[in-house]
Design a protein around this motif. Structure first.
Motif, PDB file in Angstrom:
ATOM      1  N   TYR A  15     -10.864   7.094   0.311  1.00  0.00           N
ATOM      2  CA  TYR A  15     -11.223   7.627   1.745  1.00  0.00           C
ATOM      3  C   TYR A  15     -12.186   6.760   2.039  1.00  0.00           C
ATOM      4  CZ  TYR A  15      -9.488  11.780  -0.825  1.00  0.00           C
ATOM      5  OH  TYR A  15      -9.269  13.050  -1.387  1.00  0.00           O
ATOM      6  N   VAL A  53      -3.520   7.930  -0.515  1.00  0.00           N
ATOM      7  CA  VAL A  53      -2.593   8.699  -1.758  1.00  0.00           C
ATOM      8  C   VAL A  53      -1.759   7.930  -2.744  1.00  0.00           C
ATOM      9  CG1 VAL A  53      -2.559  11.646  -1.020  1.00  0.00           C
ATOM     10  CG2 VAL A  53      -0.682  10.022  -1.087  1.00  0.00           C
ATOM     11  N   ALA A  72      -9.779  16.786  -7.362  1.00  0.00           N
ATOM     12  CA  ALA A  72     -10.062  15.610  -6.433  1.00  0.00           C
ATOM     13  C   ALA A  72     -10.812  16.321  -4.887  1.00  0.00           C
ATOM     14  CB  ALA A  72      -8.215  16.289  -5.918  1.00  0.00           C
ATOM     15  N   SER A 121      -2.198  19.173  -1.141  1.00  0.00           N
ATOM     16  CA  SER A 121      -1.790  18.275  -1.866  1.00  0.00           C
ATOM     17  C   SER A 121      -3.128  16.511  -1.962  1.00  0.00           C
ATOM     18  CB  SER A 121      -0.453  17.457  -1.021  1.00  0.00           C
ATOM     19  OG  SER A 121      -1.063  17.100   0.312  1.00  0.00           O
ATOM     20  N   ASN A 122      -3.917  16.892  -0.784  1.00  0.00           N
ATOM     21  CA  ASN A 122      -4.949  15.729  -0.905  1.00  0.00           C
ATOM     22  C   ASN A 122      -6.516  15.458  -0.880  1.00  0.00           C
ATOM     23  OD1 ASN A 122      -5.910  16.922   1.109  1.00  0.00           O
ATOM     24  ND2 ASN A 122      -3.715  16.055   2.616  1.00  0.00           N
ATOM     25  N   TYR A 123      -6.107  17.334  -0.607  1.00  0.00           N
ATOM     26  CA  TYR A 123      -8.345  17.767  -1.170  1.00  0.00           C
ATOM     27  C   TYR A 123      -9.442  17.132  -0.129  1.00  0.00           C
ATOM     28  CZ  TYR A 123      -6.231  19.234  -5.288  1.00  0.00           C
ATOM     29  OH  TYR A 123      -5.750  20.857  -6.212  1.00  0.00           O
ATOM     30  N   LYS A 124      -8.626  16.775   0.892  1.00  0.00           N
ATOM     31  CA  LYS A 124      -9.690  16.190   2.205  1.00  0.00           C
ATOM     32  C   LYS A 124     -11.201  17.603   2.256  1.00  0.00           C
ATOM     33  CE  LYS A 124      -6.282  16.163   5.388  1.00  0.00           C
ATOM     34  NZ  LYS A 124      -6.111  16.652   6.582  1.00  0.00           N
ATOM     35  N   GLY A 156      -5.602  16.708  -9.545  1.00  0.00           N
ATOM     36  CA  GLY A 156      -6.403  18.035  -9.320  1.00  0.00           C
ATOM     37  C   GLY A 156      -6.980  18.570  -8.981  1.00  0.00           C
ATOM     38  N   TYR A 171      -7.126   8.220   4.592  1.00  0.00           N
ATOM     39  CA  TYR A 171      -7.008   8.533   3.567  1.00  0.00           C
ATOM     40  C   TYR A 171      -5.993   7.587   2.736  1.00  0.00           C
ATOM     41  CZ  TYR A 171      -4.688  12.797   3.930  1.00  0.00           C
ATOM     42  OH  TYR A 171      -3.198  13.268   4.725  1.00  0.00           O
ATOM     43  N   ASN A 186      -7.336   9.333  -5.269  1.00  0.00           N
ATOM     44  CA  ASN A 186      -7.538   9.042  -3.787  1.00  0.00           C
ATOM     45  C   ASN A 186      -8.453   8.230  -3.486  1.00  0.00           C
ATOM     46  OD1 ASN A 186      -5.337  10.695  -3.974  1.00  0.00           O
ATOM     47  ND2 ASN A 186      -6.607  12.483  -3.922  1.00  0.00           N
TER      48      ASN A 186
END
Lengths: 114, 114
Positions: free
Chosen positions: B34, B51, B100, A98-101, B97, B49, B32
């Motif tokens: 960071y 969202v 990301a 969900s956050n694509y870290k 998506g 981070y 997003n």
């Protein structure tokens, strides 16, 4: 949890020589893989990425990398380096979600000597 | 096209003083966002981070905090700086998506705590 190991902290090479910067990752799920370059006192610039499809990916500045799932590797290569390629290179992995870290390796300093 | 700005570029602050670093993104919506810190020889450490507006996740307990008062604005703060807060602070953004995972970095802020 995922992790990235860059096996060499420093790689010195001569101009016009080939170079390979090694990256191994660990992850329990499918991964997206990236290589970034950082010039002194600057932010990171994306060199190339593997999301899916062909395991050989080409990036900017003549660099390419090959995704090897069985060896969990994503090594970066260039057939002939220039002085201007001197920089720090970071390998990174993401497993989506969900956050694509991104998880980064500690970096490899590539020094190209004349 | 999208651009990301960070300021100030460099900052020298005494121990115990407050901190505010700002990051703004142009040309995209609902990114997003960071914050990373880069210490010499230690790669990149994800600090926070976000969202969405007001949604902040902290990765490492520490002396810092983050806020997102607007969609494309991300602020890193501290009430009292420590010597160990010195480093290179990078802001990054990513889309939604599959893309990301692909993060784009700002030019960074070099913070020296004296």
């Amino acid at each position: 949890a995922q992790s990235v190991t860059q096996l060499d902290s420093q790689v010195p090479v001569f101009e016009e020589a080939p170079v390979e910067l090694r990256c191994n990752y660990s992850s329990s799920v499918s991964v997206y893989l990236f290589w970034y370059v950082q010039y002194p006192n600057q932010g990171l610039q994306l060199l190339l990425k593997y999301l899916s499809g062909s395991t050989l990916v080409k990036g900017i500045n003549g660099f390419e990398a090959e995704f090897n799932k069985s060896q969990t590797s994503f090594h970066l290569r260039k057939p002939s380096v220039h002085i201007s390629d001197t920089a720090e290179y970071f390998c990174a992995v993401s497993s989506g979600g969900s956050n694509y870290k991104l998880t980064f390796g500690k970096g490899t300093l590539l020094t190209v000597n004349p | 096209s999208q651009t990301i700005h960070q300021w100030p570029a460099t900052l020298v602050q005494p121990v115990g003083s407050p901190l505010s670093l700002e990051c703004t993104v142009e040309g995209t919506s609902n990114p997003n966002l960071y914050w990373y810190r880069q210490a010499a020889g230690r790669g990149l450490q994800l600090l926070f981070y976000s969202v969405g507006i007001g949604q902040i996740s902290s990765e490492v307990p520490q002396n810092l905090s983050a806020s997102r008062p607007q969609d494309r604005q991300f602020i890193l703060s501290s009430k009292k700086l420590l010597l160990s807060d010195s480093g290179f602070y990078l802001c990054a953004w990513s889309g939604l998506g599959q893309g990301a995972s692909e993060q784009y970095f700002g030019p960074g802020t070099r913070l020296t705590v004296t």
